[in-house]
Design a protein around this motif. Structure first.
Motif, PDB file in Angstrom:
ATOM      1  N   GLY A 275       0.788  -1.230   0.000  1.00 30.64           N
ATOM      2  CA  GLY A 275       0.000   0.000   0.000  1.00 30.64           C
ATOM      3  C   GLY A 275       0.820   1.281   0.000  1.00 30.64           C
ATOM      4  N   PRO A 276       1.787   1.449   0.934  1.00 27.90           N
ATOM      5  CA  PRO A 276       2.569   2.699   0.948  1.00 27.90           C
ATOM      6  C   PRO A 276       3.307   2.967  -0.354  1.00 27.90           C
ATOM      7  CG  PRO A 276       2.888   1.471   2.995  1.00 27.90           C
ATOM      8  CD  PRO A 276       2.113   0.584   2.078  1.00 27.90           C
ATOM      9  N   ALA A 277       3.915   1.927  -0.951  1.00 28.61           N
ATOM     10  CA  ALA A 277       4.649   2.108  -2.210  1.00 28.61           C
ATOM     11  C   ALA A 277       3.693   2.452  -3.345  1.00 28.61           C
ATOM     12  CB  ALA A 277       5.450   0.847  -2.544  1.00 28.61           C
ATOM     13  N   LEU A 278       2.520   1.810  -3.385  1.00 26.33           N
ATOM     14  CA  LEU A 278       1.526   2.102  -4.427  1.00 26.33           C
ATOM     15  C   LEU A 278       1.026   3.541  -4.308  1.00 26.33           C
ATOM     16  CD1 LEU A 278      -0.564  -1.200  -4.284  1.00 26.33           C
ATOM     17  CD2 LEU A 278       0.772  -0.416  -6.233  1.00 26.33           C
ATOM     18  N   LYS A 279       0.870   4.000  -3.066  1.00 25.14           N
ATOM     19  CA  LYS A 279       0.381   5.360  -2.825  1.00 25.14           C
ATOM     20  C   LYS A 279       1.439   6.392  -3.193  1.00 25.14           C
ATOM     21  CE  LYS A 279      -3.341   7.355  -1.002  1.00 25.14           C
ATOM     22  NZ  LYS A 279      -4.687   7.088  -1.537  1.00 25.14           N
TER      23      LYS A 279
END
Length: 589
Positions: A275-279
């Motif tokens: 999630g953090p990397a995708l965001k």
């Protein structure tokens, strides 16, 4: 595992691929895992340590009927093996497992498997006797240790046949593909070679997460951008990585200033930890089938088929949309430049505009509206992947487009003014200049309007290409909407039957043929323009730049800093950006 779709085929996998592979292995051993599930349903599981990307393993605790406990653990082979003090022999008897034995298994079993692209998983267990006090189950580190190794299995995740070709297309399009995975570095390297991410003779880096962190952090353990900049350009594979490593790499590439253009980063992911990397990424791709809800929420695009080739399609469509906007701008600005100059100059010299109000409305409302639809419906082609990507601040109107706009405007102005001031002599007709106020429509001005529209019609075909290509007809019949609109905007009905409302007069066949011939001249003129190298035309400027942060004077941003709080300062900064953007749009229009 589900029954195969075709008789004699492989079982269909539903859920985690690693779990399904292990279940398939059980079936090959002539054991039915469903019997075990029926005997020990999920509610009978005493404790479950779910998979964690940091420890790379998962464990399940079962309570036996005699009050003892048994823990089963599986995970990354070299990590779980370090927690094993015993190993089962061929006849099922546990024997001592020394560090030397572990090194032998790594060299003789794990590394050969990994180098062939197999994902290696270690299976282990531990017994807690009934007579001892019940362990502290919350203390996982004390529980998952002192294990007995059962086996090391190798699982192949075959590369889809279409993936190497898709990666090759990405590389040809100027996109660098990097693999960030939790797998063993040998497994990751082998898969990267199969996919084409790594190619022989290239200067590249393959790192493990711990080595990556050691290189990018200073003595205090802080991440330094300069250290990341030394690694990421050559980095192709990051193995045994954590979600934090993935986010750090994405942020490091985005924040990097070693190249003139800021890098645009796209990330794929399917797990909650992604999630953090995708965001953080400019574009986040989540898997529609295997992806979690958290990953889908954090992403920008969801791949419904979980296929890498869909990313190539997304790139093609993105570039196609950008090109469609540029194509219409090239066409629209050429029309507007010619129409405004003809209307203004003609009115100043002849005291009457050669293009009447209704005719201008026809050109703007009918031709331009339909032209935008025609040029925006061009389907994407593989040719879009043969050029490098545009930068984030690349202007919509390139120097090549500016050359085309000015070049075609020059041809059209020469033709229109020649017809306007010498048309009556060329066609041996009455002059339309200096006609009385309520005089009927003249053949002279009808020829001027008809030729002007014909030039726009054929220039619409020229506008299909914006990068200096010579073949403007390539793929034209693949777009039925374009063909229909070009035929639909043919003005024979208006000119022949429009009469006084459209300020038109009927034309002869000869006059029609000359109008079409002069219109077709834009195609030949376009070929002549294409032969002129854009690099030679230094005076041409690009248009449509985005507002840069450094273009905003610091004194405007910092005005009255002492009197306002942080929120007001951000608001003022936003207002300045807004008004500057508005002024730029007005200038361009």
């Amino acid at each position: 595992l589900q029954p195969p779709e075709k008789e004699g085929g492989l079982p269909r996998h539903v859920g985690n691929k690693t779990e399904c592979a292990l279940l398939g292995f059980l079936l090959d051993l002539k054991r039915d895992y469903q019997d075990v599930r029926n005997e020990i349903p999920e509610e009978k599981l005493h404790k479950v340590y779910t998979f964690n990307s940091v420890r790379k393993s998962m464990s399940t605790v079962l309570k036996n009927s005699d009050g003892s406990f048994r823990i089963f653990s599986k995970g990354a082979s070299e990590i779980v093996l370090k927690k094993c003090f015993k190993i089962l022999s061929a006849n099922g008897e546990p024997k001592v497992f020394r560090p030397r034995d572990r090194d032998d298994i790594v060299k003789t079993v794990i590394e050969p498997m990994a180098s062939e692209g197999l994902r290696t998983i270690c299976l282990a267990f531990r017994d807690f006797p009934a007579g001892e006090p019940e362990p502290e189950w919350d203390n996982e580190n004390d529980i998952v240790t002192g294990l007995t190794c059962i086996a090391v299995v190798g699982i192949e995740d075959p590369v889809r046949p279409e993936v190497p070709d898709a990666i090759k297309k990405c590389q040809r399009a100027g996109i660098t593909v990097r693999m960030v995975t939790g797998d063993n570095i040998n497994t990751a390297r082998a898969i990267a070679l199969k996919c084409g991410i790594l190619n022989a003779g290239e200067d590249f880096l393959c790192l493990e997460g711990k080595d990556f962190n050691r290189r990018i952090r200073n003595e205090k353990g802080e991440i330094e951008q300069e250290r990341i900049d030394k690694i990421w350009p050559k980095l192709r594979v990051l193995a045994r990585s954590s979600p934090t490593d993935k986010h750090t790499l994405v942020k490091g590439i985005i924040d990097s200033t070693i190249f003139d253009q800021r890098q645009v980063v796209a990330v794929t992911g399917d797990g909650t930890n992604d999630g953090p990397a995708l965001k953080k990424a400019d574009v986040g791709f989540a898997m529609g089938i295997a992806g979690t809800d958290v990953a889908k929420e954090a992403s920008d695009i969801i791949l419904t088929d979980d296929n890498f080739t869909s990313i190539v399609k997304a790139v093609m469509w993105g570039r196609n949309v950008y090109d469609s906007i540029s194509k219409f701008l090239q066409f629209q600005l050429t029309v507007n430049v010619v129409a405004v100059i003809v209307a203004f100059t003609g009115a100043c010299i002849t005291q009457d505009s050669p293009l009447k109000a209704v005719q201008m409305l026809w050109v703007n409302l009918i031709m331009d509206t339909l032209a935008s639809l025609a040029l925006a419906t061009e389907p994407p082609t593989e040719a879009l992947l043969l050029r490098k990507p545009y930068g984030r601040n690349k202007p919509l109107i390139s120097r090549t487009m500016m050359k085309n706009i000015l070049g075609h405007a020059f041809y059209q102005l020469v033709v229109v003014f020649t017809l306007l001031f010498a048309g009556e002599k060329i066609f041996d007709i009455d002059s339309g200049r200096n006609a009385p106020l309520h005089a009927p429509p003249s053949e002279h001005y009808t020829i001027v309007f008809n030729t002007f529209v014909m030039m726009q019609l054929f220039n619409e075909i020229n506008a299909r290409k914006i990068h200096g290509e010579r073949n403007v007809f390539e793929g034209i019949f693949n777009n039925a909407i374009f063909c229909a609109i070009v035929l639909g905007t043919f003005v024979i009905i208006i000119v022949q039957f429009g009469g006084k409302p459209f300020s038109c007069s009927e034309l002869s066949i000869e006059q029609w043929l000359w109008s079409v011939f002069l219109g077709m001249g834009t195609l030949l003129w376009g070929q002549l323009i294409s032969t002129i190298p854009t690099s030679r035309l230094k005076f041409l400027k690009e248009a449509g730049h985005g507002t840069q942060k450094e273009e905003i004077p610091e004194e405007e941003l910092a005005e009255d800093v002492e009197e306002i709080d942080h929120a007001e300062r951000e608001l003022r900064r936003g207002q300045i950006l807004w008004f500057r953007g508005l002024n730029r749009i007005q200038t361009q229009v």
